[in-house]
Scaffold this motif. Structure first.
Motif, short mmCIF file in Angstrom:
data_model
loop_
_atom_site.label_atom_id
_atom_site.label_comp_id
_atom_site.label_asym_id
_atom_site.label_seq_id
_atom_site.Cartn_x
_atom_site.Cartn_y
_atom_site.Cartn_z
N LYS A 90 0.85 -1.19 0.00
CA LYS A 90 0.00 0.00 0.00
C LYS A 90 0.88 1.24 0.00
CE LYS A 90 -2.31 -1.20 3.77
NZ LYS A 90 -3.31 -1.20 4.86
N GLN A 120 0.58 5.64 0.57
CA GLN A 120 -0.25 6.79 0.98
C GLN A 120 0.17 8.03 0.20
OE1 GLN A 120 -1.48 7.41 5.15
NE2 GLN A 120 -0.30 9.31 5.02
N ILE A 129 -5.18 6.41 -0.03
CA ILE A 129 -4.39 5.19 0.14
C ILE A 129 -4.74 4.23 -0.98
CG2 ILE A 129 -3.90 3.19 1.60
CD1 ILE A 129 -4.57 5.04 4.01
N GLU A 186 -3.94 0.40 -2.93
CA GLU A 186 -3.48 -0.96 -2.70
C GLU A 186 -3.19 -1.64 -4.04
OE1 GLU A 186 -6.05 -3.13 -0.07
OE2 GLU A 186 -6.42 -1.37 1.17
N LYS A 187 -2.70 -2.87 -3.96
CA LYS A 187 -2.36 -3.68 -5.13
C LYS A 187 -3.44 -3.59 -6.22
CE LYS A 187 -1.63 -8.45 -6.52
NZ LYS A 187 -1.49 -9.83 -6.07
N ASN A 226 4.89 5.60 2.85
CA ASN A 226 4.47 4.24 3.12
C ASN A 226 4.51 4.05 4.64
OD1 ASN A 226 3.92 1.55 3.35
ND2 ASN A 226 5.81 0.83 2.42
N CYS A 253 6.11 -1.34 -0.32
CA CYS A 253 5.19 -1.05 -1.43
C CYS A 253 5.99 -1.09 -2.72
CB CYS A 253 4.54 0.31 -1.26
SG CYS A 253 3.40 0.70 -2.61
#
Length: 119
Positions: A64, A66, A75, A77-78, A94, A100
């Motif tokens: 993740k 930020q 934020i 994610e994948k 991060n 990340c």
């Protein structure tokens, strides 16, 4: 003459904060119109606010990341991606416990002269 180039050895940008930056295309390869880099931000990593003079696309491969964009926290994610337009005040970090892994593309290419990092 071939109309393509293959990048087998990206330029590893020296850092002091534990972040891995492998620039495949960009100013390091004579391409000032675009930079494409593979990056890994370690846990608890962050950098200062900046107001870049380039658009930046980010695609999260794992972990993740930020983004603080003009005061708003986002934020990702994948499998998620974002475009941050030039002129936005942004801070990348991060704050999570896992690294990340992501791809960043900047138009025009990233350069220290165009990033406008705050002290």
């Amino acid at each position: 003459m071939k109309k393509y180039k293959i990048q087998k050895s990206p330029f590893v940008v020296p850092t002091t904060d534990g972040k891995l930056i492998e620039e495949h295309w960009g100013n390091s390869t004579g391409n000032s119109n675009v930079s494409i880099a593979h990056m890994v931000a370690p846990p608890d990593w962050s950098e200062p606010h900046q107001t870049p003079e380039f658009d930046e696309f980010t695609l999260i491969i794992s972990g993740k990341k930020q983004f603080e964009i003009d005061g708003e926290i986002v934020i990702l994610e994948k499998g998620e991606s974002i475009l941050i337009e030039k002129g936005a005040r942004v801070r990348y970090s991060n704050p999570f416990s896992e690294p990340c892994d992501y791809i960043a593309i900047c138009l025009p290419a990233f350069s220290m002269e165009l990033v406008n990092r705050e002290d």
